[in-house]
Enzyme design. Structure first.
Site, PDB file in Angstrom:
ATOM      1  N   ARG A  45      -0.096 -38.795  25.171  1.00  0.00           N
ATOM      2  CA  ARG A  45       0.271 -39.322  23.892  1.00  0.00           C
ATOM      3  C   ARG A  45      -0.926 -39.572  22.962  1.00  0.00           C
ATOM      4  O   ARG A  45      -0.779 -39.717  21.755  1.00  0.00           O
ATOM      5  CB  ARG A  45       0.999 -40.672  24.087  1.00  0.00           C
ATOM      6  N   GLY A  46      -2.109 -39.657  23.569  1.00  0.00           N
ATOM      7  CA  GLY A  46      -3.266 -40.153  22.831  1.00  0.00           C
ATOM      8  C   GLY A  46      -3.669 -39.358  21.600  1.00  0.00           C
ATOM      9  O   GLY A  46      -4.281 -39.899  20.682  1.00  0.00           O
ATOM     10  N   GLU A 110      -7.215 -32.819  21.705  1.00  0.00           N
ATOM     11  CA  GLU A 110      -7.333 -34.003  22.565  1.00  0.00           C
ATOM     12  C   GLU A 110      -7.924 -35.166  21.783  1.00  0.00           C
ATOM     13  O   GLU A 110      -8.706 -34.958  20.849  1.00  0.00           O
ATOM     14  CB  GLU A 110      -8.275 -33.700  23.746  1.00  0.00           C
ATOM     15  N   ASP A 111      -7.592 -36.379  22.210  1.00  0.00           N
ATOM     16  CA  ASP A 111      -8.252 -37.538  21.600  1.00  0.00           C
ATOM     17  C   ASP A 111      -9.609 -37.793  22.247  1.00  0.00           C
ATOM     18  O   ASP A 111     -10.571 -38.122  21.576  1.00  0.00           O
ATOM     19  CB  ASP A 111      -7.365 -38.791  21.683  1.00  0.00           C
ATOM     20  N   ASP A 114     -13.109 -37.344  28.952  1.00  0.00           N
ATOM     21  CA  ASP A 114     -13.818 -38.384  29.683  1.00  0.00           C
ATOM     22  C   ASP A 114     -14.356 -37.760  30.988  1.00  0.00           C
ATOM     23  O   ASP A 114     -15.413 -37.134  30.979  1.00  0.00           O
ATOM     24  CB  ASP A 114     -12.784 -39.496  29.950  1.00  0.00           C
ATOM     25  N   THR A 115     -13.601 -37.844  32.081  1.00  0.00           N
ATOM     26  CA  THR A 115     -14.044 -37.205  33.328  1.00  0.00           C
ATOM     27  C   THR A 115     -13.946 -35.681  33.235  1.00  0.00           C
ATOM     28  O   THR A 115     -14.617 -34.963  33.960  1.00  0.00           O
ATOM     29  CB  THR A 115     -13.185 -37.657  34.523  1.00  0.00           C
ATOM     30  N   GLY A 116     -13.032 -35.183  32.392  1.00  0.00           N
ATOM     31  CA  GLY A 116     -12.805 -33.743  32.265  1.00  0.00           C
ATOM     32  C   GLY A 116     -11.648 -33.231  33.116  1.00  0.00           C
ATOM     33  O   GLY A 116     -11.243 -32.082  32.986  1.00  0.00           O
ATOM     34  N   LEU A 119      -8.530 -31.941  31.034  1.00  0.00           N
ATOM     35  CA  LEU A 119      -8.781 -30.671  30.354  1.00  0.00           C
ATOM     36  C   LEU A 119      -8.884 -29.516  31.351  1.00  0.00           C
ATOM     37  O   LEU A 119      -8.382 -28.419  31.087  1.00  0.00           O
ATOM     38  CB  LEU A 119     -10.075 -30.800  29.549  1.00  0.00           C
ATOM     39  N   LYS A 142     -17.066 -38.165  25.816  1.00  0.00           N
ATOM     40  CA  LYS A 142     -17.867 -39.164  26.528  1.00  0.00           C
ATOM     41  C   LYS A 142     -18.558 -38.451  27.704  1.00  0.00           C
ATOM     42  O   LYS A 142     -18.118 -38.534  28.853  1.00  0.00           O
ATOM     43  CB  LYS A 142     -16.937 -40.276  27.029  1.00  0.00           C
ATOM     44  N   PHE A 163     -15.385 -48.796  26.710  1.00  0.00           N
ATOM     45  CA  PHE A 163     -13.927 -48.669  26.711  1.00  0.00           C
ATOM     46  C   PHE A 163     -13.445 -48.689  25.267  1.00  0.00           C
ATOM     47  O   PHE A 163     -13.498 -49.712  24.591  1.00  0.00           O
ATOM     48  CB  PHE A 163     -13.280 -49.805  27.511  1.00  0.00           C
ATOM     49  N   ASP A 170      -5.299 -46.061  23.939  1.00  0.00           N
ATOM     50  CA  ASP A 170      -4.662 -47.343  24.275  1.00  0.00           C
ATOM     51  C   ASP A 170      -5.414 -48.143  25.332  1.00  0.00           C
ATOM     52  O   ASP A 170      -6.249 -47.607  26.064  1.00  0.00           O
ATOM     53  CB  ASP A 170      -3.241 -47.103  24.794  1.00  0.00           C
ATOM     54  N   ARG A 176      -2.882 -48.394  19.998  1.00  0.00           N
ATOM     55  CA  ARG A 176      -2.852 -46.982  19.594  1.00  0.00           C
ATOM     56  C   ARG A 176      -2.777 -46.826  18.074  1.00  0.00           C
ATOM     57  O   ARG A 176      -3.217 -45.816  17.535  1.00  0.00           O
ATOM     58  CB  ARG A 176      -1.647 -46.267  20.225  1.00  0.00           C
TER      59      ARG A 176
HETATM   60  C1  PRP Z   1      -6.352 -39.830  28.165  1.00  0.00           C
HETATM   61  C2  PRP Z   1      -6.686 -38.907  27.021  1.00  0.00           C
HETATM   62  C3  PRP Z   1      -6.993 -37.595  27.683  1.00  0.00           C
HETATM   63  C4  PRP Z   1      -7.453 -37.986  29.075  1.00  0.00           C
HETATM   64  C5  PRP Z   1      -8.926 -37.776  29.189  1.00  0.00           C
HETATM   65  O1  PRP Z   1      -4.993 -39.665  28.479  1.00  0.00           O
HETATM   66  O2  PRP Z   1      -5.627 -38.811  26.095  1.00  0.00           O
HETATM   67  O3  PRP Z   1      -5.835 -36.774  27.769  1.00  0.00           O
HETATM   68  O4  PRP Z   1      -7.174 -39.391  29.242  1.00  0.00           O
HETATM   69  O5  PRP Z   1      -9.419 -38.282  30.406  1.00  0.00           O
HETATM   70  P1  PRP Z   1     -10.139 -37.393  31.494  1.00  0.00           P
HETATM   71  O6  PRP Z   1     -11.130 -36.525  30.795  1.00  0.00           O
HETATM   72  O7  PRP Z   1     -10.805 -38.447  32.368  1.00  0.00           O
HETATM   73  O8  PRP Z   1      -9.116 -36.623  32.248  1.00  0.00           O
HETATM   74  P2  PRP Z   1      -4.180 -40.695  29.394  1.00  0.00           P
HETATM   75  O9  PRP Z   1      -4.018 -40.117  30.764  1.00  0.00           O
HETATM   76  O10 PRP Z   1      -4.820 -42.062  29.318  1.00  0.00           O
HETATM   77  O11 PRP Z   1      -2.752 -40.704  28.711  1.00  0.00           O
HETATM   78  P3  PRP Z   1      -2.339 -41.003  27.188  1.00  0.00           P
HETATM   79  O12 PRP Z   1      -2.797 -39.821  26.366  1.00  0.00           O
HETATM   80  O13 PRP Z   1      -0.851 -41.121  27.251  1.00  0.00           O
HETATM   81  O14 PRP Z   1      -3.018 -42.289  26.753  1.00  0.00           O
END
Ligand code: PRP
Length: 187
Positions: A45-46, A110-111, A114-116, A119, A142, A163, A170, A176
């Protein structure tokens, strides 16, 4: 159910700074995909606020350059990830993907990366749908948290290891709808 108590927050990226950068991304994307059809693939959803503003920025770039045209189509996927300190992150597809992606130009929106893991999972899944090209646009990157290597074509902002919430992101499903990116003080 009662709402979670709000945590103190401080602005990391202001609303005007976000919108200026998104306009730049829109111009760059509309140049790169000139006279082509492009599928914007939002990751729910992000990404919803970024997706909405980016798609309008691509349109806005066309208005200021009358010769430029990009046909945009919207598609969405919803993914969920389980983070567990003892196991690697596991990502699952809840909804989305479509046969329509076959032989199309796709831009993942994507918003945050983070860890990847999200994606990487999505890129592998999309390969099974046989698109012509797949690129990635993320508002936030990040890199300090990366666990798996991923290629990103368009980055709004590289951010430190904090964070962040707002503009789609969120904390316990809250924040959000902030029009800016903020850092939460969890101490
Ligand atoms: C968040 C964000 C990315 C993902 C990135 O989604 O929207 O899709 O984490 O993180 P990563 O690189 O560590 O995989 P989340 O799973 O929190 O769901 P949301 O979009 O519903 O908030």
């Amino acid at each position: 159910m009662s709402a979670t108590k709000p945590l103190p927050e401080s602005v990391l990226i202001s609303e005007s700074c976000l919108q200026n950068r998104i306009r730049e991304l829109g111009t760059q994307i509309s140049t790169d995909y000139e006279n082509r059809e492009l599928i914007l693939l939002g990751v729910l959803r992000g990404s919803v606020l970024f997706f909405a503003d980016l798609s309008r920025a691509i349109f806005g770039a066309q208005l200021t350059d009358a010769g430029r045209e990009v046909q945009i189509r919207f598609e969405f996927v919803q993914l969920t990830s389980y983070h567990n300190s003892r196991k690697p992150s596991r990502v699952q597809l809840i909804h989305g993907g479509s046969d329509y992606l076959e032989q199309r130009h796709v831009l993942i929106v994507e918003d945050i990366v983070d860890t990847g893991h999200t994606l990487k999972f999505l890129s592998e899944y999309l390969r099974t749908l046989n698109p012509k090209t797949v690129k990635v646009c993320t508002l936030l990157d990040k890199p300090s948290q990366r666990q798996v290597p991923v290629a990103i074509d368009y980055i709004g902002f590289e951010i430190p290891d904090a964070f962040v919430v707002g503009y789609g992101l969120d904390y316990a499903q809250q924040y959000r709808n902030l029009p800016y990116i903020a850092v939460l003080d969890e101490t």
